[in-house]
Design an enzyme around this catalytic site. Structure first.
Site, short mmCIF file in Angstrom:
data_model
loop_
_atom_site.label_atom_id
_atom_site.label_comp_id
_atom_site.label_asym_id
_atom_site.label_seq_id
_atom_site.Cartn_x
_atom_site.Cartn_y
_atom_site.Cartn_z
N CYS A 156 0.95 -1.20 0.14
CA CYS A 156 0.06 0.06 -0.14
C CYS A 156 0.82 1.29 -0.09
O CYS A 156 0.87 2.12 -0.96
CB CYS A 156 -0.98 0.14 1.33
N ASP A 213 -3.74 0.18 -5.75
CA ASP A 213 -2.30 0.48 -5.52
C ASP A 213 -1.74 -0.94 -5.29
O ASP A 213 -0.09 -0.85 -5.18
CB ASP A 213 -2.22 1.06 -4.08
N ASN A 214 -2.21 -2.04 -5.52
CA ASN A 214 -1.40 -3.69 -5.66
C ASN A 214 -2.45 -4.62 -5.83
O ASN A 214 -3.57 -4.30 -5.99
CB ASN A 214 -0.91 -3.71 -4.38
#
Length: 468
Positions: free
Chosen positions: A35, A259-260
């Site tokens: 994050c 974000d991922n």
């Protein structure tokens, strides 16, 4: 408008309203699969080795005073506001340690935001605190007025309603959904009760990552069920409709990304991110807006370090005046670039975390591991520190990684022949390619700004490639 949910893939409304109305990127990646480092890359347009956020802790530079002093003045929203005259709005999860007492508390409003609604610390759906322009606003556990995703939606709609019509605007809506604790809105509580975790060929395959021994199948089935209904795309639908009613939709760029990635049992890892594999580093990216034709799909390689440069480019700001490592993909979206002249590789880097002492519940594992589950399967360790060159070119689709451990372990995957990364070809690949990839990785690990955008090993513009 940029919408950044925490992990996972978009649902039907989002795909219809953004992807089908514009362009979807099938090769979009993050510079680091965690994050805070990833969010810092989005904001700064820099790789982690340049913004120095290495994990989700204050000590790892996540929203620390050092980060505030060195980076926050140079984020793309700060440049949009200072130099391009934008009115800017933020709502949601900023960086995991935002609001920490040792980093200015919720009174700290990062530069660049005309209107600020920042979630204190990490993901929660009830019983949280928001910083509303530097003033604490506490929320309880009543769905109708406290469920975070709805609160963020309503504040975003208010901004669209009351903003000036005489200045350009930028909004960043950063929902923790579908991040844990996976608290669904009541109306979606039972929608995905029969959904199970995906059973890809690498599901529950052992021996890939040292600490992981086995996974928890029944737990994962339930987990996927819970995570799915948290990411409801009602918020996207409301924002698009409000822009349409105001007559602003056709003149607004809307980005949807994350974000991922996330894993749920792949390579026997229960649930987390942090790994170098596709399921953790690959993210959705869809954009609609002026001069972007609908129903486009692009295989061109983009990363989250490119979001800032792209948005600045849209605003007419010269990205070369910044220290950003990424590049604008606006020409790709407008159909002005062909694959042969686009970049062929990006850097992915991660610094593993481990405890100095053994976990009392798992004494046999010894020190050096972290994020351990009750059955002593651990998601991270000190030696899970790696850097990768992710290549997408007409002649190669490769993942080349080196671990910063005692043996400098190398993993190489041919993503065309082996999309689930079951076979490490480091020992069988041509030695010359291995050496070139090693040199390229070392260069990218020390790159800054323009040097991060030089031609890669498989780039048709590269001298190395032409000499082969």
């Amino acid at each position: 408008v940029i919408i950044v949910p925490a992990g996972w893939n978009p649902l039907s409304k989002t795909k219809k309203l953004i992807g089908d109305a514009g362009i979807s990127f099938t090769n979009a990646f993050v510079a680091s699969p965690l994050c805070c480092p990833s969010r810092a890359s989005i904001l700064t347009g820099k790789y982690p080795h340049n913004h120095h956020v290495i994990n989700n802790t204050l000590e790892g530079n996540c929203s620390s005073t050092a980060w505030q002093k060195s980076e926050e003045d140079h984020t793309f929203p700060a440049l949009l506001r200072s130099y391009a005259g934008y009115q800017t709005f933020f709502a949601g999860k900023y960086l995991n340690q935002y609001g920490h007492a040792e980093a200015g508390g919720v009174e700290h409003v990062p530069p660049g935001w005309s209107y600020w609604v920042g979630l204190e610390k990490n993901s929660k759906y009830y019983n949280y605190t928001l910083s509303v322009n530097g003033k604490a606003q506490k929320h309880g556990a009543e769905y109708s007025k406290d469920y975070l995703t709805d609160v963020l939606a309503n504040m975003s709609l208010d901004f669209l309603q009351y903003k000036s019509s005489y200045q350009p605007f930028f909004m960043m809506v950063s929902t923790p959904a579908p991040h844990s604790p996976w608290t669904a809105a009541p109306q979606y509580q039972d929608r995905y009760n029969s959904t199970k975790a995906p059973r890809d060929p690498n599901f529950n395959v052992h021996g890939k990552v040292g600490a992981a021994k086995h996974s928890r199948g029944s737990f994962l089935s339930n987990f996927r069920t819970r995570i799915h209904f948290t990411l409801m795309d009602d918020l996207v639908e409301k924002l698009v409709k409000r822009l349409e009613v105001r007559g602003e939709l056709d003149n607004t760029y809307i980005f949807f990304t994350s974000d991922n990635g996330y894993h749920t049992g792949q390579f026997s890892l229960p649930m987390d991110k942090r790994q170098l594999y596709e399921f953790d580093i690959r993210v959705p990216l869809m954009v609609r807006g002026p001069n972007i034709k609908p129903n486009q799909t692009s295989k061109m390689l983009v990363a989250n370090v490119d979001l800032g440069p792209t948005i600045l480019d849209i605003a007419g700001y010269n990205v070369n005046k910044t220290q950003m490592d990424g590049m604008s993909f606006l020409p790709v979206m407008e159909g002005k670039v062909n694959a042969s002249s686009w970049r062929t590789d990006i850097l992915v880097e991660y610094e593993g975390e481990g405890s100095n002492v053994s976990d009392p519940a798992c004494p046999l594992l010894g020190p050096g591991v972290s994020e351990c589950f009750p059955d002593c399967v651990c998601e991270d360790s000190y030696n899970n520190t790696y850097a990768c060159v992710r290549t997408v070119a007409s002649s190669a689709n490769l993942q080349y990684c080196e671990f910063d451990d005692n043996e400098v372990f190398v993993e190489v995957y041919n993503m065309t022949a082996d999309p689930f990364q079951l076979s490490n070809i480091a020992k069988t690949i041509d030695q010359e390619i291995l050496e070139k990839m090693n040199h390229r990785l070392m260069m990218l690990q020390s790159c800054s700004g323009q040097s991060c955008r030089t031609p890669g090993v498989y780039d048709s513009r590269s001298v190395q490639y032409q000499q082969d």
